[in-house]
Scaffold this motif. Structure first.
Motif, PDB file in Angstrom:
ATOM      1  N   UNK A   1       9.329  -4.729  -5.726  1.00 46.69           N
ATOM      2  CA  UNK A   1       9.279  -4.801  -7.188  1.00 46.69           C
ATOM      3  C   UNK A   1       8.545  -3.606  -7.771  1.00 46.69           C
ATOM      4  N   UNK A   2       7.489  -3.160  -7.104  1.00 47.66           N
ATOM      5  CA  UNK A   2       6.758  -1.981  -7.579  1.00 47.66           C
ATOM      6  C   UNK A   2       7.643  -0.745  -7.569  1.00 47.66           C
ATOM      7  N   UNK A   3       8.421  -0.598  -6.500  1.00 49.84           N
ATOM      8  CA  UNK A   3       9.336   0.548  -6.423  1.00 49.84           C
ATOM      9  C   UNK A   3      10.399   0.459  -7.517  1.00 49.84           C
ATOM     10  N   UNK A   4      10.916  -0.742  -7.757  1.00 50.73           N
ATOM     11  CA  UNK A   4      11.929  -0.939  -8.792  1.00 50.73           C
ATOM     12  C   UNK A   4      11.364  -0.596 -10.166  1.00 50.73           C
ATOM     13  N   UNK A   5      10.171  -1.078 -10.474  1.00 49.35           N
ATOM     14  CA  UNK A   5       9.563  -0.851 -11.779  1.00 49.35           C
ATOM     15  C   UNK A   5       9.283   0.627 -12.038  1.00 49.35           C
ATOM     16  N   UNK A   6       9.109   1.389 -10.963  1.00 48.44           N
ATOM     17  CA  UNK A   6       8.772   2.810 -11.109  1.00 48.44           C
ATOM     18  C   UNK A   6       9.872   3.736 -10.604  1.00 48.44           C
ATOM     19  N   UNK A   7      11.063   3.154 -10.347  1.00 43.16           N
ATOM     20  CA  UNK A   7      12.242   3.924  -9.945  1.00 43.16           C
ATOM     21  C   UNK A   7      11.971   4.841  -8.754  1.00 43.16           C
ATOM     22  N   UNK A   8      11.306   4.292  -7.745  1.00 42.96           N
ATOM     23  CA  UNK A   8      11.030   5.037  -6.526  1.00 42.96           C
ATOM     24  C   UNK A   8      12.037   4.620  -5.454  1.00 42.96           C
ATOM     25  N   UNK A   9      12.919   5.519  -5.031  1.00 44.12           N
ATOM     26  CA  UNK A   9      13.921   5.142  -4.027  1.00 44.12           C
ATOM     27  C   UNK A   9      13.289   4.851  -2.669  1.00 44.12           C
ATOM     28  N   UNK A  10      13.896   3.914  -1.953  1.00 42.99           N
ATOM     29  CA  UNK A  10      13.449   3.540  -0.618  1.00 42.99           C
ATOM     30  C   UNK A  10      14.588   3.828   0.352  1.00 42.99           C
ATOM     31  N   UNK A  11      14.288   4.525   1.421  1.00 43.53           N
ATOM     32  CA  UNK A  11      15.304   4.780   2.440  1.00 43.53           C
ATOM     33  C   UNK A  11      14.856   4.125   3.736  1.00 43.53           C
TER      34      UNK A  11
ATOM     35  N   UNK B   1       0.832  -1.205   0.000  1.00 41.20           N
ATOM     36  CA  UNK B   1       0.000   0.000   0.000  1.00 41.20           C
ATOM     37  C   UNK B   1       0.865   1.253   0.000  1.00 41.20           C
ATOM     38  N   UNK B   2       1.946   1.231   0.780  1.00 43.48           N
ATOM     39  CA  UNK B   2       2.843   2.386   0.833  1.00 43.48           C
ATOM     40  C   UNK B   2       3.481   2.647  -0.527  1.00 43.48           C
ATOM     41  N   UNK B   3       3.935   1.581  -1.188  1.00 39.58           N
ATOM     42  CA  UNK B   3       4.541   1.731  -2.518  1.00 39.58           C
ATOM     43  C   UNK B   3       3.528   2.296  -3.508  1.00 39.58           C
ATOM     44  N   UNK B   4       2.321   1.743  -3.492  1.00 41.28           N
ATOM     45  CA  UNK B   4       1.277   2.183  -4.409  1.00 41.28           C
ATOM     46  C   UNK B   4       0.901   3.641  -4.178  1.00 41.28           C
ATOM     47  N   UNK B   5       0.632   3.997  -2.933  1.00 44.17           N
ATOM     48  CA  UNK B   5       0.234   5.382  -2.636  1.00 44.17           C
ATOM     49  C   UNK B   5       1.375   6.358  -2.941  1.00 44.17           C
ATOM     50  N   UNK B   6       2.600   5.954  -2.670  1.00 39.43           N
ATOM     51  CA  UNK B   6       3.741   6.827  -2.955  1.00 39.43           C
ATOM     52  C   UNK B   6       3.807   7.175  -4.437  1.00 39.43           C
ATOM     53  N   UNK B   7       3.571   6.174  -5.273  1.00 43.75           N
ATOM     54  CA  UNK B   7       3.623   6.423  -6.715  1.00 43.75           C
ATOM     55  C   UNK B   7       2.419   7.232  -7.190  1.00 43.75           C
ATOM     56  N   UNK B   8       1.265   6.972  -6.587  1.00 46.88           N
ATOM     57  CA  UNK B   8       0.057   7.697  -6.993  1.00 46.88           C
ATOM     58  C   UNK B   8       0.142   9.181  -6.666  1.00 46.88           C
TER      59      UNK B   8
END
Length: 239
Positions: free
Chosen positions: A204-214, A146-153
């Protein structure tokens, strides 16, 4: 004011961030401590969205599935637990005069707004903290996903996974004094190592959308401020 690297963030918290003794329940003092940390980042000029888990109130596997409960029922109960945590954190923030909105993936209109992407972005642009409850609104998905999805949205620039560990290690540093600490990892390395800080779907969602994770220690003084300022802290997982 420090120069900012990230101006819109998604902060992922575990339910244990609000937990009382023994890791269960909601401790108002802990909610207050988390609120203070969020406020310090907000005062730097950062737009803050939050996803919080519900493990302090309900653990689907241990509390439900291991006792024969249907997975969908257990997951819906977990979603409601995250709404309770979101409301507790909203209350702590608003007692300090911070305008906050809780938006949920399942409708509970009496206490929160239904999630609408454009409305969430508008709240952030107006300087409100937005807390996303009830996960994605669907069973079989974790709050990490959910966090990955909302972050991208909402076009967040980074997903900050704030835990009680200061970085990603190749083994549990509490059990292994020689555990290797990583300052940087690629998505592929993190997936292959099964580092455990996020589930593979979210990663994988973050990787596919190039969203960095800290990955940082929530309770380390100034850790969130260091992330948004672009300072080296915790572990950065990126391309």
């Amino acid at each position: 004011m420090a120069e900012l690297k990230y101006r819109r963030i998604l902060l992922k918290l575990g339910g244990e961030a609000l937990a009382g003794e023994g890791g269960f329940g909601i401790n108002p003092r802990r909610a207050e401590e988390v609120a203070q940390k969020v406020i310090r980042v907000l005062n730097m000029g950062v737009q803050v969205a939050i996803v919080i888990g519900g493990g302090n109130l309900w653990r689907g596997k241990e509390d439900g599935l291991d006792h024969g409960m249907e997975r969908v029922t257990a997951d819906h109960m977990g979603m409601l637990a995250t709404v309770m945590n979101a409301l507790a954190l909203q209350d702590a923030l608003e007692r300090h005069g911070i305008p906050t909105r809780v938006m949920t993936g399942i409708e509970v209109r009496a206490v929160a707004e239904p999630y609408i992407q454009r409305r969430a972005v508008r709240h952030l642009e107006k300087g409100r903290v937005v807390i996303f409850g009830a996960g994605t609104g669907n069973p079989y998905f974790t709050t990490d996903t959910a966090a990955s999805l909302r972050a991208m949205e909402i076009d967040a620039e980074v997903l900050i996974k704030a835990t009680k560990v200061d970085a990603v290690y190749d083994s549990d540093p509490k059990l292994n004094a020689n555990a290797r600490r990583f300052e940087r990892l690629t998505y592929i390395d993190a997936l292959n190592m099964r580092v455990g800080v996020m589930d593979s779907t979210a990663m994988a969602m973050c990787m596919d959308n190039d969203l960095p994770i800290c990955v940082v220690d929530l309770w380390q003084e100034g850790s969130l401020e260091q992330v948004v300022a672009g300072e080296a802290v915790g572990t950065l997982i990126s391309a």
